[in-house]
Design a protein around this motif. Sequence first.
Motif, PDB file in Angstrom:
ATOM      1  N   PHE A 357       0.831  -1.208   0.000  1.00 34.07           N
ATOM      2  CA  PHE A 357       0.000   0.000   0.000  1.00 34.07           C
ATOM      3  C   PHE A 357       0.863   1.256   0.000  1.00 34.07           C
ATOM      4  CE2 PHE A 357      -2.284   3.393   2.243  1.00 34.07           C
ATOM      5  CZ  PHE A 357      -3.394   3.501   1.430  1.00 34.07           C
ATOM      6  N   ILE A 358       1.939   1.259   0.800  1.00 34.63           N
ATOM      7  CA  ILE A 358       2.818   2.430   0.842  1.00 34.63           C
ATOM      8  C   ILE A 358       3.453   2.667  -0.527  1.00 34.63           C
ATOM      9  CG2 ILE A 358       4.942   3.351   1.853  1.00 34.63           C
ATOM     10  CD1 ILE A 358       4.181   1.838   4.440  1.00 34.63           C
ATOM     11  N   ASP A 359       3.922   1.608  -1.176  1.00 30.59           N
ATOM     12  CA  ASP A 359       4.520   1.748  -2.501  1.00 30.59           C
ATOM     13  C   ASP A 359       3.499   2.257  -3.513  1.00 30.59           C
ATOM     14  OD1 ASP A 359       6.874   0.825  -1.436  1.00 30.59           O
ATOM     15  OD2 ASP A 359       6.630  -1.233  -2.164  1.00 30.59           O
ATOM     16  N   HIS A 360       2.272   1.769  -3.395  1.00 30.55           N
ATOM     17  CA  HIS A 360       1.222   2.232  -4.307  1.00 30.55           C
ATOM     18  C   HIS A 360       0.949   3.718  -4.112  1.00 30.55           C
ATOM     19  CE1 HIS A 360      -2.378   2.398  -6.688  1.00 30.55           C
ATOM     20  NE2 HIS A 360      -3.163   2.593  -5.636  1.00 30.55           N
ATOM     21  N   ARG A 361       0.839   4.141  -2.856  1.00 35.07           N
ATOM     22  CA  ARG A 361       0.596   5.558  -2.596  1.00 35.07           C
ATOM     23  C   ARG A 361       1.778   6.409  -3.028  1.00 35.07           C
ATOM     24  NH1 ARG A 361      -3.546   7.773  -3.007  1.00 35.07           N
ATOM     25  NH2 ARG A 361      -2.837   9.523  -1.714  1.00 35.07           N
ATOM     26  N   ARG A 362       2.975   5.895  -2.854  1.00 35.30           N
ATOM     27  CA  ARG A 362       4.154   6.637  -3.304  1.00 35.30           C
ATOM     28  C   ARG A 362       4.101   6.841  -4.818  1.00 35.30           C
ATOM     29  NH1 ARG A 362       7.786   3.469  -1.314  1.00 35.30           N
ATOM     30  NH2 ARG A 362       8.494   4.657   0.486  1.00 35.30           N
ATOM     31  N   ASN A 363       3.733   5.793  -5.536  1.00 38.52           N
ATOM     32  CA  ASN A 363       3.649   5.893  -6.994  1.00 38.52           C
ATOM     33  C   ASN A 363       2.517   6.823  -7.430  1.00 38.52           C
ATOM     34  OD1 ASN A 363       4.380   4.984  -9.722  1.00 38.52           O
ATOM     35  ND2 ASN A 363       2.402   3.932  -9.688  1.00 38.52           N
ATOM     36  N   VAL A 364       1.364   6.733  -6.738  1.00 37.17           N
ATOM     37  CA  VAL A 364       0.226   7.597  -7.075  1.00 37.17           C
ATOM     38  C   VAL A 364       0.585   9.063  -6.858  1.00 37.17           C
ATOM     39  CG1 VAL A 364      -2.071   8.293  -6.282  1.00 37.17           C
ATOM     40  CG2 VAL A 364      -1.577   5.881  -6.718  1.00 37.17           C
ATOM     41  N   ILE A 365       1.222   9.370  -5.740  1.00 36.30           N
ATOM     42  CA  ILE A 365       1.571  10.773  -5.448  1.00 36.30           C
ATOM     43  C   ILE A 365       2.592  11.283  -6.449  1.00 36.30           C
ATOM     44  CG2 ILE A 365       2.649  12.273  -3.734  1.00 36.30           C
ATOM     45  CD1 ILE A 365       1.355  10.493  -1.582  1.00 36.30           C
ATOM     46  N   ARG A 366       3.552  10.455  -6.839  1.00 37.21           N
ATOM     47  CA  ARG A 366       4.526  10.882  -7.855  1.00 37.21           C
ATOM     48  C   ARG A 366       3.826  11.196  -9.175  1.00 37.21           C
ATOM     49  NH1 ARG A 366       8.385   6.628  -6.124  1.00 37.21           N
ATOM     50  NH2 ARG A 366      10.027   7.616  -4.893  1.00 37.21           N
ATOM     51  N   ARG A 367       2.952  10.292  -9.599  1.00 34.86           N
ATOM     52  CA  ARG A 367       2.268  10.504 -10.876  1.00 34.86           C
ATOM     53  C   ARG A 367       1.338  11.723 -10.796  1.00 34.86           C
ATOM     54  NH1 ARG A 367       0.681   4.875 -13.779  1.00 34.86           N
ATOM     55  NH2 ARG A 367      -0.239   6.443 -15.161  1.00 34.86           N
ATOM     56  N   ARG A 368       0.676  11.888  -9.673  1.00 37.72           N
ATOM     57  CA  ARG A 368      -0.173  13.072  -9.516  1.00 37.72           C
ATOM     58  C   ARG A 368       0.667  14.344  -9.545  1.00 37.72           C
ATOM     59  NH1 ARG A 368      -2.997  13.602  -3.831  1.00 37.72           N
ATOM     60  NH2 ARG A 368      -0.840  14.156  -3.300  1.00 37.72           N
ATOM     61  N   SER A 369       1.812  14.296  -8.881  1.00 36.21           N
ATOM     62  CA  SER A 369       2.675  15.486  -8.858  1.00 36.21           C
ATOM     63  C   SER A 369       3.198  15.809 -10.249  1.00 36.21           C
ATOM     64  CB  SER A 369       3.837  15.259  -7.885  1.00 36.21           C
ATOM     65  OG  SER A 369       3.362  15.030  -6.575  1.00 36.21           O
ATOM     66  N   ARG A 370       3.563  14.785 -11.017  1.00 40.52           N
ATOM     67  CA  ARG A 370       4.026  15.035 -12.388  1.00 40.52           C
ATOM     68  C   ARG A 370       2.913  15.657 -13.218  1.00 40.52           C
ATOM     69  NH1 ARG A 370       6.017   9.514 -12.155  1.00 40.52           N
ATOM     70  NH2 ARG A 370       8.208   9.495 -11.478  1.00 40.52           N
ATOM     71  N   PHE A 371       1.699  15.116 -13.067  1.00 35.10           N
ATOM     72  CA  PHE A 371       0.570  15.653 -13.834  1.00 35.10           C
ATOM     73  C   PHE A 371       0.301  17.101 -13.450  1.00 35.10           C
ATOM     74  CE2 PHE A 371      -3.954  16.631 -14.020  1.00 35.10           C
ATOM     75  CZ  PHE A 371      -4.235  16.368 -15.346  1.00 35.10           C
ATOM     76  N   LEU A 372       0.240  17.372 -12.158  1.00 36.40           N
ATOM     77  CA  LEU A 372      -0.045  18.734 -11.721  1.00 36.40           C
ATOM     78  C   LEU A 372       1.110  19.684 -12.052  1.00 36.40           C
ATOM     79  CD1 LEU A 372      -1.698  17.944  -8.256  1.00 36.40           C
ATOM     80  CD2 LEU A 372      -2.839  18.636 -10.370  1.00 36.40           C
ATOM     81  N   LEU A 373       2.349  19.173 -11.965  1.00 39.80           N
ATOM     82  CA  LEU A 373       3.487  20.008 -12.332  1.00 39.80           C
ATOM     83  C   LEU A 373       3.422  20.382 -13.810  1.00 39.80           C
ATOM     84  CD1 LEU A 373       6.230  21.272 -11.684  1.00 39.80           C
ATOM     85  CD2 LEU A 373       7.292  19.045 -12.172  1.00 39.80           C
ATOM     86  N   ARG A 374       3.103  19.410 -14.619  1.00 36.32           N
ATOM     87  CA  ARG A 374       2.995  19.694 -16.061  1.00 36.32           C
ATOM     88  C   ARG A 374       1.882  20.709 -16.328  1.00 36.32           C
ATOM     89  NH1 ARG A 374       2.626  14.920 -17.355  1.00 36.32           N
ATOM     90  NH2 ARG A 374       0.394  14.689 -17.679  1.00 36.32           N
ATOM     91  N   ARG A 375       0.749  20.530 -15.655  1.00 37.31           N
ATOM     92  CA  ARG A 375      -0.358  21.462 -15.855  1.00 37.31           C
ATOM     93  C   ARG A 375      -0.010  22.869 -15.355  1.00 37.31           C
ATOM     94  NH1 ARG A 375      -6.192  19.949 -13.397  1.00 37.31           N
ATOM     95  NH2 ARG A 375      -5.195  20.686 -11.477  1.00 37.31           N
ATOM     96  N   CYS A 376       0.661  22.940 -14.215  1.00 38.98           N
ATOM     97  CA  CYS A 376       1.054  24.251 -13.696  1.00 38.98           C
ATOM     98  C   CYS A 376       2.070  24.924 -14.612  1.00 38.98           C
ATOM     99  CB  CYS A 376       1.628  24.101 -12.281  1.00 38.98           C
ATOM    100  SG  CYS A 376       0.375  23.747 -11.023  1.00 38.98           S
TER     101      CYS A 376
END
Length: 853
Positions: A357-376
Amino acid sequence: MTKDVEQPQERFEDMPILDELKNSYLNYAMSVIVARALPDARDGLKPSQRRILVAMNDLNLGPRSSHRKCAKIVGDTSGNYHPHGDQATYGTLVRLGQDWNMRYTLVDPQGNFGSIDADPPAAMRYTEARMAAPAMEMLQDLNYETVDFIPNYDETRMEPVVLPSRFPNLLVNGSTGIAVGMATNIPPHNLKEICDALLLVINDPKCGFKDIMKVLPGPDFPTGGIICGKKGIVDAYTTGRGHLKVRAKTEVETDKRGRQRIVVTEIPYTVVKTSIVSKIAECVHSGTIPEISDVRDESDRHGLRIVVELKKDADPEIVLNKLYRYTSLQTTFAIANIALVNNQPETLNIREMLQCFIDHRRNVIRRRSRFLLRRCRNRAHILEGLILAVTDIDEIIDIIKKSPDAPTAKLNLMNKPLRLAEVATLHKLLPAEFVKAKSQGDHFLTGPQADAILTMQLQRLTGLEIEKLAKEYAGLVEQIEGYEAILSNESVLLDIIREDLHEMKEKHGDRRRTQIAGAVETLDIEDLIADEDVIVTVSHIGYIKRMPTDTYRRQGRGGRGIIGSDTKEGDFIKHLFIASTHDYLLVFTNRGKCYWLRVYDVPAMSRQSKGRSIANLLNLGSQQIASIIAVSSFEDEEGSPERQLVMATQNGVVKKTRLSAYGNPRSNGVIAINLDPNDALIGVAQTTGGNHIILGTRDGMTIRFDEQEVRSMGRASRGVRGINLRGGDTVVGMVIVEEKSALFTVCENGYGKRTGIENYKAQSRGGLGLKNIKTSDRNGKVVALKAVQSEDDLMLITANGMIIRTGLDEIRSIGRNTQGVRLINLKEGDKLVAAEKIAAEDLEDEAEGEGSS
């Protein structure tokens, strides 16, 4: 003529049918494992469950929306994502909303969704549903490219492979499923404890299982109950497999009539409540639990309540043990932590499940951050162009006005050099790096920036709107720095996971429902039998039974008595004694062998029944029972004297052996004493090493000697001479002398006497002895000797099965060499054959029982 259609070329390939069957079956098995039966270790959902939540998300059925018909939800799920039968899909949807199956429900139901009694839900056209709050946590950030998407079954839309799942669903709700060749059964847990365990693993990656179990003591079932012992939990947490013994939660109440009842308030997980009630009723009707008088279900919307009414004087602990053994008030929950990791089934221990679960959340947060960083970054890039344009807006407008069309205007804008104007307000609001970079040299717009200027509304040209652009850009710069920090710094990312877990605890956490108690041993039959004194009788030809001690009422001396047993013709009761139902019976035969039997194994029967043949309980063959000794245990307590067994034979031989030597008999018996060919064992008694022994003969002789004169011997030894017999006399009884006791002698014609022990002086072992009673024609020969107290009662048994119970306080003590008094009026041809005393403490227990009734 129509042109012939070209037929496709067929290809045939020879291959072994076994290989084809094996490959096809393996493909089918993997399809079932991956696409149906097993949950994903990341979000804890099977494909059907995940698709239902996605379909509800498409319908915007959040916790604050109105409920929608389940038929609509099922239809959208089947039509868009899950091409299977609607009944299977509806069953999955219903289970997600059942609070007795799910520790934290993912669906908020409205209408009849079934019950813990296994009642079916109403048809899906009648019921409604929406997502519960935990489901929304699982779907959060789904649109931020946090997980992979694949085409649905008909490739008309995309569906997520897994949900982002901020909510640790697999750990708190568990899962169950049967695949091909494997099955999963993951127990639910408490959310607060799971969050604490996740935080522990994050903060201390090297923590062990013991550390985890300090914050995560064990599963927490939605129906509560009690987990007995921690071994199964430790096994499951360390290996991924284990067995939990789960019991219902009960309490004992006393009603207004003073009768007790057992109230069940929580039942084991996955147990159907009605099955418990029906099974208890079945046990009562079959006689398995006769102590129950009534059972009823008093459950209502306030909670579960099963009431088990007990009969008078029933022991609640014994009844509870029987309920645990014969009903599903105690069950075994088999844990198999099997889940899909990278689309492969794996058995996971608790540390691996937490880490997944921790690894999954780590991956989700990274992907979300990349998406939001790209959008910003994209938005910041547009704002940079707008800010440059509005500082020179007059020339920008002039370029647009003079351009013949939009493409030309875009090119002209892109070729126009721009520089940030010296506006104090903008310089104050904008980041210093941006001001410095854009204030020096010429800057040209990009294509997206030019398109944004062309689509900009005129109201954006006002001074207030220009300040908004600057503030928005400054905010985006801060967000970009934050996302870059998340992606470059692992500790910042873990802080976000910690913050999410604390939020989950606050929003959805609750108290533990399942209690974890100490381990309980496997229920032996001894736990199901009340520890009470009973009368055990054995007839001459080998019929045995047990009865309550109050079966026979006390009568006056010289009474006629009552029928004590419906014996067969020619049979009579030979042995009668008092023992606890939990005692061990050492059965000694006339041939010197010892057998082992528990009192509760002796069938309980009525006074009139003849009993059951002891041949069905012991392998005696042609042997006759000489004596039966009841003992509670074979080991001596620390500091207490060593217990011995003293034996006597009809030829006057005595032997003493440690009691512990008889603690492990075999089914075919063990040798208790080696006998001469013409000898037979007539009695066995238990001593503590410092007693006196009295041997009594058929002709009325007795000898008293110290048992110290008989040394302790091995189990298979012969023994030594105890009394010197004359004229064909034989020993008929042996008594262990007790302090302030009397010797009671019974003769076959119904006469007997009580004489103080002090009248029998100690002699040396092996002597002729003293006269005890006159064996005249009136008395007949001696049949029994007993050491008694004046408070005791006496049971007298005749050859025809008559039994009389009389108090010894009615019989005065007389001299040693006398004839005695009448004890029982015998019918013509009947004779006394045995006697047994009921000790004073047994009489007190009976008196208490009569008073309570």
